[in-house]
Design a protein around this motif. Structure first.
Motif, PDB file in Angstrom:
ATOM      1  N   GLU A   1       0.762  -1.278   0.038  1.00  0.00           N
ATOM      2  CA  GLU A   1       0.136  -0.022  -0.036  1.00  0.00           C
ATOM      3  C   GLU A   1       1.017   1.276   0.004  1.00  0.00           C
ATOM      4  O   GLU A   1       2.062   0.979   0.301  1.00  0.00           O
ATOM      5  N   PRO A   2       0.273   2.282  -0.390  1.00  0.00           N
ATOM      6  CA  PRO A   2       1.230   3.793  -0.547  1.00  0.00           C
ATOM      7  C   PRO A   2       1.664   4.191   0.937  1.00  0.00           C
ATOM      8  O   PRO A   2       3.067   4.447   1.288  1.00  0.00           O
ATOM      9  N   HIS A   3       1.306   3.640   2.082  1.00  0.00           N
ATOM     10  CA  HIS A   3       1.729   3.815   3.478  1.00  0.00           C
ATOM     11  C   HIS A   3       2.767   2.767   3.998  1.00  0.00           C
ATOM     12  O   HIS A   3       3.253   3.101   4.850  1.00  0.00           O
ATOM     13  N   ASP A   4       2.967   1.791   3.283  1.00  0.00           N
ATOM     14  CA  ASP A   4       3.994   0.732   3.602  1.00  0.00           C
ATOM     15  C   ASP A   4       5.218   1.275   3.265  1.00  0.00           C
ATOM     16  O   ASP A   4       5.531   1.813   2.581  1.00  0.00           O
ATOM     17  N   ARG A   5       6.286   0.935   4.424  1.00  0.00           N
ATOM     18  CA  ARG A   5       7.614   1.378   4.392  1.00  0.00           C
ATOM     19  C   ARG A   5       8.423   0.440   4.120  1.00  0.00           C
ATOM     20  O   ARG A   5       8.272  -0.641   4.948  1.00  0.00           O
ATOM     21  N   PRO A   6       9.109  -0.012   2.968  1.00  0.00           N
ATOM     22  CA  PRO A   6      10.027  -1.031   2.825  1.00  0.00           C
ATOM     23  C   PRO A   6      11.249  -0.932   3.784  1.00  0.00           C
ATOM     24  O   PRO A   6      11.731   0.033   4.242  1.00  0.00           O
ATOM     25  N   CYS A   7      11.755  -2.083   4.183  1.00  0.00           N
ATOM     26  CA  CYS A   7      13.007  -1.957   4.886  1.00  0.00           C
ATOM     27  C   CYS A   7      14.355  -2.021   3.815  1.00  0.00           C
ATOM     28  O   CYS A   7      14.028  -2.812   2.728  1.00  0.00           O
TER      29      CYS A   7
END
Length: 175
Positions: free
Chosen positions: A156-162
């Motif tokens: 989703e747009p709010h997801d932050r990848p590691c």
């Protein structure tokens, strides 16, 4: 859950191999302040990593879930004695532990049920870590058993990848 289906011996082996991988990582060795999750039985065990961080002189902070919109704060602990049973059965820091500003953290070590090669992770769906990671410039590393690493996850747009995915077999730098 795949982790639950493994024997306790197999889980310990995976946890130990991931511990060796993360402690070999330059981002971990160079970090002065580490934000580290307090593991549950479903997650890669972080107790040995927490002890290593203390022994190597790192400042260790762990999440404290607040009642404000599913947010977390980083709280400095001096040892595992500073932890108490918290919400959802996850260990949390004592309420009077000092807060660590997100900009002072060098490395965030985050849990996942599954992760992909782009750095996206599947958690429990609360968005706590995505909200926290959006507040810090720190590198982030997800600890994931190799069997739970997949080519891609929906994001989703709010997801932050590691930035980094650490398994028992490899360290993958996400692009």
């Amino acid at each position: 859950m795949r982790r639950r289906s493994r024997s306790q011996e197999e889980r310990r082996r995976i946890d130990g191999d991931i511990f060796r991988q993360i402690t070999s990582l330059e981002a971990y060795r160079q970090a002065r302040t580490v934000f580290l999750y307090c593991s549950t039985d479903e997650e890669i065990d972080t107790r040995q990593l927490m002890e290593d961080a203390f022994c190597t002189g790192k400042q260790v902070c762990v999440p404290l879930c607040t009642d404000r919109n599913g947010e977390m704060e980083a709280r400095k602990i001096r040892s595992a004695i500073d932890l108490i049973p918290g919400r959802y059965g996850i260990a949390e820091p004592l309420p009077d532990t000092p807060m660590v500003p997100p900009e002072e953290i060098d490395l965030c070590i985050v849990p996942c049920l599954s992760a992909d090669l782009n750095g996206y992770r599947l958690g429990y769906g609360g968005g706590y870590y995505d909200r926290f990671l959006s507040q810090t410039p720190a590198k982030s590393a997800a600890l994931c058993a190799e069997c739970c690493l997949v080519p891609s996850l929906p994001a989703e747009p709010h997801d932050r990848p590691c930035n980094i995915i650490v398994t028992e077999r490899r360290i993958h730098i996400a692009t």
